[in-house]
Design a protein around this motif. Structure first.
Motif, PDB file in Angstrom:
ATOM      1  N   SER A 147       1.158  -0.864  -0.199  1.00  0.00           N
ATOM      2  CA  SER A 147       0.141  -0.407  -0.002  1.00  0.00           C
ATOM      3  C   SER A 147       1.300   0.945   0.029  1.00  0.00           C
ATOM      4  O   SER A 147       0.111   2.130  -0.534  1.00  0.00           O
ATOM      5  CB  SER A 147      -0.813   0.306   1.308  1.00  0.00           C
ATOM      6  N   MET A 148       1.711   1.216   0.710  1.00  0.00           N
ATOM      7  CA  MET A 148       3.018   2.297   0.493  1.00  0.00           C
ATOM      8  C   MET A 148       4.286   2.131  -1.104  1.00  0.00           C
ATOM      9  O   MET A 148       4.436   2.681  -0.927  1.00  0.00           O
ATOM     10  CB  MET A 148       3.773   2.388   1.635  1.00  0.00           C
ATOM     11  N   ALA A 149       3.742   1.327  -1.645  1.00  0.00           N
ATOM     12  CA  ALA A 149       4.819   1.279  -2.741  1.00  0.00           C
ATOM     13  C   ALA A 149       4.805   2.515  -4.158  1.00  0.00           C
ATOM     14  O   ALA A 149       6.048   2.957  -3.999  1.00  0.00           O
ATOM     15  CB  ALA A 149       4.145   0.110  -3.742  1.00  0.00           C
ATOM     16  N   LYS A 150       3.218   2.926  -4.067  1.00  0.00           N
ATOM     17  CA  LYS A 150       4.331   5.072  -4.684  1.00  0.00           C
ATOM     18  C   LYS A 150       4.559   5.618  -4.292  1.00  0.00           C
ATOM     19  O   LYS A 150       5.084   5.778  -4.412  1.00  0.00           O
ATOM     20  CB  LYS A 150       2.860   4.670  -4.878  1.00  0.00           C
ATOM     21  N   LEU A 151       4.216   5.227  -2.807  1.00  0.00           N
ATOM     22  CA  LEU A 151       5.034   6.623  -2.284  1.00  0.00           C
ATOM     23  C   LEU A 151       6.158   6.231  -2.067  1.00  0.00           C
ATOM     24  O   LEU A 151       7.284   7.038  -1.832  1.00  0.00           O
ATOM     25  CB  LEU A 151       4.587   7.406  -0.398  1.00  0.00           C
ATOM     26  N   GLU A 152       7.254   5.066  -1.852  1.00  0.00           N
ATOM     27  CA  GLU A 152       8.549   4.281  -1.627  1.00  0.00           C
ATOM     28  C   GLU A 152       9.356   4.708  -2.174  1.00  0.00           C
ATOM     29  O   GLU A 152       9.857   5.231  -2.827  1.00  0.00           O
ATOM     30  CB  GLU A 152       8.091   2.693  -0.544  1.00  0.00           C
ATOM     31  N   ALA A 153       8.828   4.862  -4.193  1.00  0.00           N
ATOM     32  CA  ALA A 153       8.803   4.629  -5.162  1.00  0.00           C
ATOM     33  C   ALA A 153       9.253   6.604  -5.442  1.00  0.00           C
ATOM     34  O   ALA A 153      10.535   6.915  -6.299  1.00  0.00           O
ATOM     35  CB  ALA A 153       8.056   4.716  -6.659  1.00  0.00           C
ATOM     36  N   ALA A 154       8.417   6.705  -4.960  1.00  0.00           N
ATOM     37  CA  ALA A 154       8.493   8.521  -4.681  1.00  0.00           C
ATOM     38  C   ALA A 154       9.617   9.143  -4.294  1.00  0.00           C
ATOM     39  O   ALA A 154      10.740   9.475  -4.320  1.00  0.00           O
ATOM     40  CB  ALA A 154       7.142   9.477  -5.019  1.00  0.00           C
TER      41      ALA A 154
ATOM     42  N   PHE B 128      10.328   8.980   9.023  1.00  0.00           N
ATOM     43  CA  PHE B 128       9.607   8.307   9.019  1.00  0.00           C
ATOM     44  C   PHE B 128       8.558   8.678   8.098  1.00  0.00           C
ATOM     45  O   PHE B 128       8.010  10.054   8.310  1.00  0.00           O
ATOM     46  CB  PHE B 128       8.911   7.753  10.385  1.00  0.00           C
ATOM     47  N   VAL B 129       7.342   8.291   7.251  1.00  0.00           N
ATOM     48  CA  VAL B 129       6.713   8.203   6.579  1.00  0.00           C
ATOM     49  C   VAL B 129       5.279   7.300   7.282  1.00  0.00           C
ATOM     50  O   VAL B 129       5.978   6.150   7.070  1.00  0.00           O
ATOM     51  CB  VAL B 129       7.114   8.754   5.155  1.00  0.00           C
ATOM     52  N   THR B 130       4.603   7.586   7.585  1.00  0.00           N
ATOM     53  CA  THR B 130       3.375   6.697   8.029  1.00  0.00           C
ATOM     54  C   THR B 130       1.962   6.702   7.793  1.00  0.00           C
ATOM     55  O   THR B 130       2.017   7.981   6.807  1.00  0.00           O
ATOM     56  CB  THR B 130       3.439   6.749   9.765  1.00  0.00           C
ATOM     57  N   HIS B 131       1.535   5.352   7.553  1.00  0.00           N
ATOM     58  CA  HIS B 131      -0.526   5.830   7.306  1.00  0.00           C
ATOM     59  C   HIS B 131      -0.918   4.818   8.037  1.00  0.00           C
ATOM     60  O   HIS B 131      -0.949   4.443   8.948  1.00  0.00           O
ATOM     61  CB  HIS B 131      -0.508   4.817   6.402  1.00  0.00           C
TER      62      HIS B 131
ATOM     63  N   VAL C 264       8.906  13.401  11.157  1.00  0.00           N
ATOM     64  CA  VAL C 264       7.893  12.402  11.476  1.00  0.00           C
ATOM     65  C   VAL C 264       6.737  13.436   9.629  1.00  0.00           C
ATOM     66  O   VAL C 264       6.607  13.735  10.283  1.00  0.00           O
ATOM     67  CB  VAL C 264       7.835  12.031  12.505  1.00  0.00           C
ATOM     68  N   VAL C 265       6.820  12.410   8.789  1.00  0.00           N
ATOM     69  CA  VAL C 265       4.942  12.905   8.002  1.00  0.00           C
ATOM     70  C   VAL C 265       4.188  11.697   8.454  1.00  0.00           C
ATOM     71  O   VAL C 265       4.586  10.318   8.413  1.00  0.00           O
ATOM     72  CB  VAL C 265       5.781  13.089   6.633  1.00  0.00           C
ATOM     73  N   MET C 266       2.771  12.408   8.875  1.00  0.00           N
ATOM     74  CA  MET C 266       1.816  11.173   9.320  1.00  0.00           C
ATOM     75  C   MET C 266       0.360  11.026   8.335  1.00  0.00           C
ATOM     76  O   MET C 266       0.269  12.420   8.277  1.00  0.00           O
ATOM     77  CB  MET C 266       1.655  10.874  11.005  1.00  0.00           C
ATOM     78  N   LEU C 267       0.458  10.514   8.134  1.00  0.00           N
ATOM     79  CA  LEU C 267      -1.243  10.386   7.025  1.00  0.00           C
ATOM     80  C   LEU C 267      -2.309   9.567   7.245  1.00  0.00           C
ATOM     81  O   LEU C 267      -2.067   8.264   7.995  1.00  0.00           O
ATOM     82  CB  LEU C 267      -1.223   9.775   5.160  1.00  0.00           C
TER      83      LEU C 267
ATOM     84  N   MET D 215      -2.145   7.627   0.488  1.00  0.00           N
ATOM     85  CA  MET D 215      -0.975   7.686   0.489  1.00  0.00           C
ATOM     86  C   MET D 215      -0.220   7.220  -1.011  1.00  0.00           C
ATOM     87  O   MET D 215       0.730   6.875  -1.115  1.00  0.00           O
ATOM     88  CB  MET D 215      -0.106   5.969   1.130  1.00  0.00           C
ATOM     89  N   LYS D 216      -1.497   7.266  -1.603  1.00  0.00           N
ATOM     90  CA  LYS D 216      -1.186   7.263  -3.219  1.00  0.00           C
ATOM     91  C   LYS D 216      -1.547   8.024  -4.006  1.00  0.00           C
ATOM     92  O   LYS D 216      -1.491   7.862  -5.068  1.00  0.00           O
ATOM     93  CB  LYS D 216      -2.392   5.439  -3.949  1.00  0.00           C
ATOM     94  N   ASN D 217      -2.152   9.396  -3.146  1.00  0.00           N
ATOM     95  CA  ASN D 217      -2.149  10.530  -4.190  1.00  0.00           C
ATOM     96  C   ASN D 217      -1.461  11.231  -4.664  1.00  0.00           C
ATOM     97  O   ASN D 217      -0.700  11.136  -3.315  1.00  0.00           O
ATOM     98  CB  ASN D 217      -3.187  10.955  -3.438  1.00  0.00           C
ATOM     99  N   ALA D 218      -1.233  11.618  -5.650  1.00  0.00           N
ATOM    100  CA  ALA D 218       0.226  11.663  -5.745  1.00  0.00           C
ATOM    101  C   ALA D 218       0.893  13.738  -5.304  1.00  0.00           C
ATOM    102  O   ALA D 218       1.988  14.198  -5.614  1.00  0.00           O
ATOM    103  CB  ALA D 218      -0.171  12.445  -8.122  1.00  0.00           C
ATOM    104  N   LYS D 219      -1.140  14.011  -5.007  1.00  0.00           N
ATOM    105  CA  LYS D 219      -0.764  15.768  -4.104  1.00  0.00           C
ATOM    106  C   LYS D 219      -0.449  15.170  -2.680  1.00  0.00           C
ATOM    107  O   LYS D 219       0.211  15.966  -2.376  1.00  0.00           O
ATOM    108  CB  LYS D 219      -1.740  16.577  -4.248  1.00  0.00           C
TER     109      LYS D 219
END
Length: 234
Positions: free
Chosen positions: A29-36, A83-86, A108-111, A208-212
């Motif tokens: 679920s975090m793959a797109k964010l991980e890639a960016a 850290f980046v979390t959802h 730390v960024v929390m979503l 967490m998959k949203n480009a913005k």
């Protein structure tokens, strides 16, 4: 790529970002964010942990400690650890940092974090099947004073939070008393000690998959603040 060109690659090269998914999710679920984040020049460690199989206090250490070790191995000159979390991933970070001091902790960024729990758990936690689906950790995310999020206290670290304001689950939203993302109210995402808080028209499940959202995450990692229209900055 465009995202990478917007951020400072030399600085990021000595920094590692650990990503933690939410309850009943996986690292996918975090793959797109991980890639960016990786494209922006950071070393990334996208953690998968058995979110429904143990209690929060039993999940935090086994999920985060090996990820930190991985960061150190992959980034020999590690200067900052972010850290980046959802969702519940943010509660794991709060749990871990309440017990362990990280001298090189960055941002730390929390979503969509349920930093004060969710009324959905209050209403549905006793229903048959809830524990089977969401485990002990899910039951720990209510809004009562003794819930885990409400026992962890203020943030004593550099924290930015993004809250969603759209819902695709109108049934669950009926249990939530104010603006929400379908699982957590905007107000519940806030935490004393946070540096910045941003509301965005996204849902809990897909934020967490949203480009913005991803662009805002990258901006916070580099600058410690979220981007806002000039009208909101004045």
């Amino acid at each position: 790529m465009l995202l990478a060109s917007l951020f400072s690659l030399p600085a990021a090269a000595s920094e590692c970002v650990i990503l933690l998914h939410g309850l009943a999710k996986s690292d996918a679920s975090m793959a797109k964010l991980e890639a960016a984040v990786s494209e922006a020049g950071y070393t990334t460690v996208n953690v998968h942990y058995p979110s429904t199989e143990r209690r929060i206090e039993q999940l935090a250490g086994p999920a985060i400690a090996p990820a930190i070790d991985d960061c150190k191995k992959r980034t020999p000159e590690l200067q900052k650890l972010h850290f980046v979390t959802h969702s519940m991933g943010g509660i794991l970070v709060r749990q871990y940092l309440s017990k362990v001091e990280l001298p090189n902790l960055g941002r730390v960024v929390m979503l969509g974090p349920p930093n004060h729990g969710s009324e959905v758990v209050d209403r549905l936690g006793n229903f048959p099947g809830f524990k089977m689906m969401f485990g002990e950790a899910g039951l720990q995310l209510g809004t009562g004073k003794m819930s885990v999020p409400n026992q962890l206290g203020a943030a004593h670290f550099d924290l930015g939070i993004i809250a969603g304001t759209r819902s695709i689950n109108l049934i669950l939203s009926q249990f939530l008393p104010a603006a929400d993302d379908g699982k957590v109210t905007v107000e519940s995402t806030k935490l004393e000690g946070m540096q910045d808080h941003l509301e965005m028209p996204v849902t809990h499940v897909f934020m967490m998959k949203n480009a913005k959202v991803i662009s805002q995450v990258l901006n916070y990692l580099e600058h410690g603040t979220f981007l806002r229209p000039e009208s909101e900055q004045s």
